[in-house]
Enzyme design. Sequence first.
Site, mmCIF file in Angstrom:
data_model
loop_
_atom_site.group_PDB
_atom_site.id
_atom_site.type_symbol
_atom_site.label_atom_id
_atom_site.label_comp_id
_atom_site.label_asym_id
_atom_site.label_seq_id
_atom_site.Cartn_x
_atom_site.Cartn_y
_atom_site.Cartn_z
ATOM 1 N N ASP A 16 0.544 2.467 -10.997
ATOM 2 C CA ASP A 16 0.484 3.022 -9.644
ATOM 3 C C ASP A 16 -0.859 3.699 -9.392
ATOM 4 O OD1 ASP A 16 1.380 3.634 -7.145
ATOM 5 O OD2 ASP A 16 2.650 5.300 -7.770
ATOM 6 N N ASN A 64 7.509 -4.485 -2.227
ATOM 7 C CA ASN A 64 6.086 -4.601 -1.875
ATOM 8 C C ASN A 64 5.817 -5.599 -0.739
ATOM 9 O OD1 ASN A 64 4.834 -3.988 -5.257
ATOM 10 N ND2 ASN A 64 5.066 -2.581 -3.558
HETATM 11 C C1 FPP Z 1 0.593 0.071 -7.150
HETATM 12 O O1 FPP Z 1 -0.483 0.816 -6.624
HETATM 13 C C2 FPP Z 1 0.127 -1.220 -7.591
HETATM 14 C C3 FPP Z 1 0.598 -2.424 -7.153
HETATM 15 C C4 FPP Z 1 1.652 -2.579 -6.151
HETATM 16 C C5 FPP Z 1 0.010 -3.672 -7.635
HETATM 17 C C6 FPP Z 1 -0.212 -3.746 -9.096
HETATM 18 C C7 FPP Z 1 -1.171 -4.810 -9.303
HETATM 19 C C8 FPP Z 1 -2.237 -4.754 -10.106
HETATM 20 C C9 FPP Z 1 -2.546 -3.647 -11.055
HETATM 21 C C10 FPP Z 1 -3.160 -5.899 -10.017
HETATM 22 C C11 FPP Z 1 -3.280 -6.718 -11.217
HETATM 23 C C12 FPP Z 1 -2.034 -7.212 -11.828
HETATM 24 C C13 FPP Z 1 -2.015 -8.319 -12.567
HETATM 25 C C14 FPP Z 1 -0.792 -8.736 -13.267
HETATM 26 C C15 FPP Z 1 -3.195 -9.157 -12.685
HETATM 27 P P1 FPP Z 1 -0.429 1.204 -5.088
HETATM 28 O O2 FPP Z 1 -1.085 0.131 -4.305
HETATM 29 O O3 FPP Z 1 0.978 1.493 -4.673
HETATM 30 O O4 FPP Z 1 -1.285 2.515 -5.062
HETATM 31 P P2 FPP Z 1 -1.081 3.746 -4.085
HETATM 32 O O5 FPP Z 1 0.256 4.366 -4.430
HETATM 33 O O6 FPP Z 1 -2.226 4.642 -4.446
HETATM 34 O O7 FPP Z 1 -1.152 3.240 -2.683
#
Ligand code: FPP
Length: 238
Positions: A16, A64
């Site tokens: 996250d 998501n």
């Molecule tokens: C949460 O951070 C992250 C995600 C929903 C996506 C996770 C994906 C990756 C780490 C990309 C790479 C993955 C692979 C398998 C190549 P957020 O967007 O919710 O962050 P925030 O809470 O700060 O908005």
Amino acid sequence: MSRSTTSPNHVAIIMDGNGRWAQMRNRPRLIGHHAGAKRVKEIVEACPGLSVKYLTIFAFSTENWKRTQTEVAGLMKLFKRYLRREAQNLLNNGVRVRFIGDRTRLEPTLVDMMDNLELLTADNDLVHLTVALNYGGRDEVARAARRLAYDVQLGKLDPKSINDETFPKYLDTHVLPDPDLVIRTSGEARISNFLLWQSAYAEYEFIDTLWPDFTDEIFAEVVGRFGARERRFGAVVA
Ligand code: FPP
């Protein structure tokens, strides 16, 4: 029941904080996801040295899809790019890759790449990387219950045999051990529908670091702390 002195066999991570990492730099959220993908590579590569055999990462949840179309499309493109670029590397590094989650809503080209990578790495055994993609714990349990109901209807399963040992055979994770340690980055202390059944006895670590800043050193520190924890699995220590 004893104080563990070993590494966690199975670590699961809620990655996250990509969005906030990008916002802090006045960059689009997708830049944060790209930076996050680099950490995925680094953390997977750190596993053998830390004796972590199973790593499960939460890449995209069933919730998501509610993000903007731009972000969802960008994430799907990023997953495809990662799978294309990393396939050979994962194979050479002894990583067996699996995916959990509902594939029916994912693009067929992405699903093909996932299937191919699972096949390509099927003989590897050094690290077992599981990527949760369009995954939700409740959705997984509901899909498992549906499959189980079909088996009962077909006469393949006696309802009397359903218990907490037979039920998980219907989960996406049926070939995996339960996680010993679940890590969530970015300071949020929530499970967010991740591995609900499987984490019943897991230890949790909520880390303030945003995922794109989560280095292999921090990972080693968190894994090391696990060794000092006492795990009782519901029993009383003598
Ligand atoms: C949460 O951070 C992250 C995600 C929903 C996506 C996770 C994906 C990756 C780490 C990309 C790479 C993955 C692979 C398998 C190549 P957020 O967007 O919710 O962050 P925030 O809470 O700060 O908005």
